[in-house]
Each structure stands twice: as C-alpha cells, then as structure tokens.
Design an enzyme around this catalytic site. Structure first.
Site, PDB file in Angstrom:
ATOM      1  N   CYS A  61      11.771  27.813  -3.382  1.00 52.11           N
ATOM      2  CA  CYS A  61      11.894  26.448  -2.870  1.00 52.11           C
ATOM      3  C   CYS A  61      10.909  26.281  -1.723  1.00 52.11           C
ATOM      4  O   CYS A  61      10.819  27.163  -0.858  1.00 52.11           O
ATOM      5  CB  CYS A  61      13.332  26.213  -2.390  1.00 52.11           C
ATOM      6  SG  CYS A  61      13.604  24.551  -1.753  1.00 52.11           S
TER       7      CYS A  61
ATOM      8  N   HIS B  46      17.807  22.244  -9.863  1.00 52.11           N
ATOM      9  CA  HIS B  46      17.386  22.635  -8.505  1.00 52.11           C
ATOM     10  C   HIS B  46      17.009  21.399  -7.682  1.00 52.11           C
ATOM     11  O   HIS B  46      17.488  21.226  -6.553  1.00 52.11           O
ATOM     12  CB  HIS B  46      16.205  23.607  -8.602  1.00 52.11           C
ATOM     13  CG  HIS B  46      15.609  23.991  -7.286  1.00 52.11           C
ATOM     14  ND1 HIS B  46      15.633  25.274  -6.797  1.00 52.11           N
ATOM     15  CD2 HIS B  46      14.982  23.250  -6.332  1.00 52.11           C
ATOM     16  CE1 HIS B  46      15.050  25.301  -5.604  1.00 52.11           C
ATOM     17  NE2 HIS B  46      14.626  24.084  -5.303  1.00 52.11           N
ATOM     18  N   GLU B  47      16.155  20.542  -8.267  1.00 55.30           N
ATOM     19  CA  GLU B  47      15.683  19.372  -7.503  1.00 55.30           C
ATOM     20  C   GLU B  47      16.837  18.412  -7.214  1.00 55.30           C
ATOM     21  O   GLU B  47      16.935  17.869  -6.116  1.00 55.30           O
ATOM     22  CB  GLU B  47      14.553  18.655  -8.243  1.00 55.30           C
ATOM     23  CG  GLU B  47      13.292  19.477  -8.448  1.00 55.30           C
ATOM     24  CD  GLU B  47      12.800  20.177  -7.198  1.00 55.30           C
ATOM     25  OE1 GLU B  47      12.968  19.639  -6.082  1.00 55.30           O
ATOM     26  OE2 GLU B  47      12.250  21.284  -7.314  1.00 55.30           O
TER      27      GLU B  47
ATOM     28  N   HIS C 175      19.046  19.091  -4.264  1.00 58.32           N
ATOM     29  CA  HIS C 175      18.543  18.661  -2.951  1.00 58.32           C
ATOM     30  C   HIS C 175      19.122  17.307  -2.549  1.00 58.32           C
ATOM     31  O   HIS C 175      19.290  17.023  -1.363  1.00 58.32           O
ATOM     32  CB  HIS C 175      17.009  18.556  -2.976  1.00 58.32           C
ATOM     33  CG  HIS C 175      16.290  19.862  -2.820  1.00 58.32           C
ATOM     34  ND1 HIS C 175      16.335  20.609  -1.667  1.00 58.32           N
ATOM     35  CD2 HIS C 175      15.481  20.552  -3.665  1.00 58.32           C
ATOM     36  CE1 HIS C 175      15.582  21.698  -1.814  1.00 58.32           C
ATOM     37  NE2 HIS C 175      15.061  21.687  -3.020  1.00 58.32           N
TER      38      HIS C 175
HETATM   39 NI    NI Z   1      13.753  23.212  -3.590  1.00 55.57          NI
END
Ligand code: NI
Length: 185
Positions: free
Chosen positions: A102, A144-145, A148
C-alpha cells in the site's frame, strides 16, 4: 495535473469513513481523478483511493497489471479504472491469502485474506454504471482500495502478522502462501 502528497498510516484521514461523491461527473471530480492517476503512476502504484490523497470521498482508481494475474478466467489485464461510490459483494465463499502492499504503508507487504471472487458496482468517470464480476488479483485490488473508503488499511485485515514483511526481506526470504479456503457463513 499535479502529483499529490500521499497520506501515510497514522494520518487520521486514513481512518475516516469517506463521504459519497455527490456528483460523479462534476469537473472537480474529473480533476481529482487526473491528479490521482498521475500520483499513482509516479509512485508505481496499482491502485489509489481518494482518502490516500487527503480527500475523504468514495472514489478509487486501480489497474490490473499482467504481472500479478492469477490464472482465473475473470482475472484479466486491464488499464486504469475509476470507480465512484462503490459497493462490493462476495460471490461464493472462497477466501484466499495473497500479498499486498500500500502506498500509505511504504516498504512493507503483508499476506491478506480476501474473497477470491466478487461482484462490484459503482459509477465510472463518465457517469456510467459499472457492474463487474471478477476474481483473483482484480478482486483483490478492488477490495483493498474500497477498504480505504471505510478507513481500513490492509494490516487490519491480516490474520497472521508474522506475514507482515519488509519488501527487501520478502525478496530475500520468499514465503509460499497456502491455497484458497472456503469459509462457512
Ligand atoms: Ni492501499
């Protein structure tokens, strides 16, 4: 266009739950996306979420490069996608460990369990609806994104912190990860 500063783990913007984008086709959104693309490419990233550039809005960009592909049929190379106000649902019960890094956690990688296959929906940069079912790395980068946007960084998803490694050490001492598993709901 501009290269934006990337927030690092510890900055509160990375822990906040981001707000929906009210008008996905607004010029300000287009300008933000252009800057995020430039920022991600400059940093050699495969994805970037708006909170990582200090904008607490539900918008992510990502690409699927050929080097990380699994050999699953719904995991194909793809250029940059813009995904606004996304929603994700798992397809099936299979979970798989895979390595993630990341830009907000520089220098490290960790083995993170993710749904192998997902359906995701959202809005694209032209205001068009997006509805895709994907698997493998494509599914991983989207999970993953989108994490966030809910203030979650990948180490929080890890189930074995012994698999949080510096990139240099990971290259010196490669670790083989176990295969997919089915989770009972
Ligand atoms: Ni990330």
């Amino acid at each position: 266009m501009a290269i934006l500063k990337i927030a690092r783990m510890g900055h509160p913007v990375l822990r906040a739950v981001a707000e929906p984008v009210a008008d996905p086709t607004a010029p300000a959104v287009r300008a933000l996306v252009a800057d995020m693309l430039q920022t991600a490419e400059d940093a050699n990233g495969t994805g970037l979420a708006a909170p990582q550039v200090h904008v607490s809005r539900r918008l992510v960009i990502f690409m699927v490069g050929s080097e990380r592909l699994t050999n699953r049929p719904l995991d194909q190379p793809q250029g940059w996608s813009v995904l606004i106000n996304p929603a994700i649902e798992p397809v099936g019960t299979e979970v798989e460990l895979g390595w993630e890094g990341c830009l907000s956690v520089p220098g490290l990688r960790g083995a993170v369990p993710r749904w192998t296959k997902i359906r995701y929906r959202g809005i694209g940069i032209e205001g068009e609806p997006i509805d895709r079912t994907v698997e493998g790395f494509h599914a991983r980068v989207v999970q993953h994104e989108c994490d966030h946007l809910d203030g979650i960084l990948y180490p929080q998803r890890m189930t074995d912190l012994r698999l949080l490694h510096f990139n240099e050490e990971a290259l010196r001492f490669p670790v083989e990860l176990p295969g997919p598993e089915n989770v009972d709901e």
